[in-house]
Design a protein around this motif. Sequence first.
Motif, PDB file in Angstrom:
ATOM      1  N   ALA A  60      -4.462  -8.924  22.896  1.00  0.00           N
ATOM      2  CA  ALA A  60      -4.465  -9.511  21.764  1.00  0.00           C
ATOM      3  C   ALA A  60      -3.962  -8.848  20.473  1.00  0.00           C
ATOM      4  O   ALA A  60      -3.317  -9.394  19.659  1.00  0.00           O
ATOM      5  CB  ALA A  60      -6.069  -9.906  21.499  1.00  0.00           C
ATOM      6  N   PRO A  61      -4.442  -7.595  20.347  1.00  0.00           N
ATOM      7  CA  PRO A  61      -4.049  -6.945  19.192  1.00  0.00           C
ATOM      8  C   PRO A  61      -2.397  -6.578  18.704  1.00  0.00           C
ATOM      9  O   PRO A  61      -2.036  -6.604  17.776  1.00  0.00           O
ATOM     10  CB  PRO A  61      -5.009  -5.611  19.204  1.00  0.00           C
ATOM     11  CG  PRO A  61      -5.701  -5.767  19.956  1.00  0.00           C
ATOM     12  CD  PRO A  61      -5.457  -6.807  21.218  1.00  0.00           C
ATOM     13  N   HIS A  62      -1.775  -6.563  20.053  1.00  0.00           N
ATOM     14  CA  HIS A  62      -0.453  -6.230  19.798  1.00  0.00           C
ATOM     15  C   HIS A  62       0.364  -7.459  19.724  1.00  0.00           C
ATOM     16  O   HIS A  62       1.754  -7.545  19.597  1.00  0.00           O
ATOM     17  CB  HIS A  62       0.049  -5.377  21.090  1.00  0.00           C
ATOM     18  CG  HIS A  62      -0.875  -4.398  21.257  1.00  0.00           C
ATOM     19  ND1 HIS A  62      -0.900  -3.223  20.518  1.00  0.00           N
ATOM     20  CD2 HIS A  62      -1.666  -3.914  22.520  1.00  0.00           C
ATOM     21  CE1 HIS A  62      -1.718  -2.563  20.798  1.00  0.00           C
ATOM     22  NE2 HIS A  62      -2.145  -2.896  22.085  1.00  0.00           N
ATOM     23  N   LEU A 110       5.956 -15.846  12.576  1.00  0.00           N
ATOM     24  CA  LEU A 110       6.510 -15.800  13.828  1.00  0.00           C
ATOM     25  C   LEU A 110       5.312 -16.179  14.855  1.00  0.00           C
ATOM     26  O   LEU A 110       4.120 -16.061  14.547  1.00  0.00           O
ATOM     27  CB  LEU A 110       6.736 -14.572  14.782  1.00  0.00           C
ATOM     28  CG  LEU A 110       7.881 -13.837  13.755  1.00  0.00           C
ATOM     29  CD1 LEU A 110       8.240 -12.549  14.490  1.00  0.00           C
ATOM     30  CD2 LEU A 110       9.337 -14.715  13.944  1.00  0.00           C
ATOM     31  N   SER A 111       5.595 -17.295  15.833  1.00  0.00           N
ATOM     32  CA  SER A 111       4.655 -17.753  16.692  1.00  0.00           C
ATOM     33  C   SER A 111       4.269 -16.830  17.674  1.00  0.00           C
ATOM     34  O   SER A 111       4.831 -15.509  17.793  1.00  0.00           O
ATOM     35  CB  SER A 111       5.252 -18.847  17.525  1.00  0.00           C
ATOM     36  OG  SER A 111       6.343 -18.282  18.320  1.00  0.00           O
ATOM     37  N   ASN A 112       3.118 -16.757  18.488  1.00  0.00           N
ATOM     38  CA  ASN A 112       2.704 -15.735  19.344  1.00  0.00           C
ATOM     39  C   ASN A 112       3.349 -16.013  20.708  1.00  0.00           C
ATOM     40  O   ASN A 112       2.651 -16.775  21.431  1.00  0.00           O
ATOM     41  CB  ASN A 112       0.968 -15.832  19.320  1.00  0.00           C
ATOM     42  CG  ASN A 112       0.525 -14.706  20.129  1.00  0.00           C
ATOM     43  OD1 ASN A 112       0.919 -14.119  21.141  1.00  0.00           O
ATOM     44  ND2 ASN A 112      -0.592 -13.931  19.772  1.00  0.00           N
ATOM     45  N   LYS A 113       4.170 -15.200  20.927  1.00  0.00           N
ATOM     46  CA  LYS A 113       4.996 -15.315  22.196  1.00  0.00           C
ATOM     47  C   LYS A 113       3.976 -15.310  23.297  1.00  0.00           C
ATOM     48  O   LYS A 113       4.166 -15.904  24.460  1.00  0.00           O
ATOM     49  CB  LYS A 113       6.171 -14.540  22.369  1.00  0.00           C
ATOM     50  CG  LYS A 113       7.243 -14.787  21.139  1.00  0.00           C
ATOM     51  CD  LYS A 113       7.778 -16.046  21.129  1.00  0.00           C
ATOM     52  CE  LYS A 113       8.890 -16.104  20.053  1.00  0.00           C
ATOM     53  NZ  LYS A 113       8.490 -16.021  18.889  1.00  0.00           N
ATOM     54  N   HIS A 119       0.169 -20.538  27.724  1.00  0.00           N
ATOM     55  CA  HIS A 119       0.012 -21.981  27.674  1.00  0.00           C
ATOM     56  C   HIS A 119       1.068 -22.423  28.821  1.00  0.00           C
ATOM     57  O   HIS A 119       0.582 -23.621  29.285  1.00  0.00           O
ATOM     58  CB  HIS A 119       0.205 -22.473  26.230  1.00  0.00           C
ATOM     59  CG  HIS A 119      -0.928 -22.285  25.376  1.00  0.00           C
ATOM     60  ND1 HIS A 119      -2.176 -22.377  25.515  1.00  0.00           N
ATOM     61  CD2 HIS A 119      -0.560 -21.949  24.010  1.00  0.00           C
ATOM     62  CE1 HIS A 119      -2.899 -22.115  24.410  1.00  0.00           C
ATOM     63  NE2 HIS A 119      -1.733 -21.854  23.550  1.00  0.00           N
ATOM     64  N   GLU A 120       2.279 -22.150  28.718  1.00  0.00           N
ATOM     65  CA  GLU A 120       3.087 -22.669  29.672  1.00  0.00           C
ATOM     66  C   GLU A 120       2.693 -22.515  31.073  1.00  0.00           C
ATOM     67  O   GLU A 120       2.734 -23.434  31.760  1.00  0.00           O
ATOM     68  CB  GLU A 120       4.463 -22.014  29.713  1.00  0.00           C
ATOM     69  CG  GLU A 120       5.384 -22.301  28.225  1.00  0.00           C
ATOM     70  CD  GLU A 120       5.599 -23.621  28.008  1.00  0.00           C
ATOM     71  OE1 GLU A 120       5.768 -24.520  29.115  1.00  0.00           O
ATOM     72  OE2 GLU A 120       4.950 -24.305  26.888  1.00  0.00           O
TER      73      GLU A 120
END
Length: 254
Positions: A60-62, A110-113, A119-120
Amino acid sequence: MSSKATVDKKLQKELDDFREKVRIDAERVIFETFPQKILDLQKLIDSTSQPTSPFHLSHAPHSTDATVYPPPSASTEPEAKKRKLETGGAPNGVSTSSDASHAKHPGKMLSNKHTIALHEHLKRECEELADLCDKVKLWINLSMPKIEDGDNFGVQIQEDVLSEIHRSQESAYNLRDAARQDYLTRAKICSKIMKYPYLDDYALALKEHDEKQLYIARQNLYDLRSIYAVITDMLHKNIEKIRSPKGNNASTMY
């Protein structure tokens, strides 16, 4: 006297072959695919306690970037695209330019990759569950005898099993929708960060939101595992009544 309409023999043979294929596919799902999915998901759940797992909270933090970057410059667009926009060639008259010069709060976040990848993965799991349930539902529906008085206990069991499978499908659809809900909520937080870039609490809210998505993704694995376990247990315990609800029509089903 007019004769009663009947199904052509060749067509009836094709229908019977279809019903038999549906039965074989459904029983393969019930006795092979469902049990294997339980084991596979349990194995995946067990691995989430390891830092190497993509579902581990240590990511999470990164994975969250709360930085507001400068908006994309119009000069970086390909020449062909710029000429198309200058000549009014955008589809439906709507500009597709990434030029943010007219935006109220220009900027790019930026989105959270990492959560996108989770999710995918979960979406594929949910879609597979829904598809497998469809195969079993179709077989049970085709296995129902004609409506008549008496000896309907087996039919009631079939209906109860169908209801449970339907609930499992609805759960799969709801779990699949988690990605959309995440993106909408995250976009609202990002818009607040762009509007108030010096308010640290919005950046912290974004980090907390992304960490929560990791936790929810892991819990969704538990939910999927439990759904498979419940419907598999119900199907295995009642398989004889599902196959032969009237108890004396087994010869007509195989």
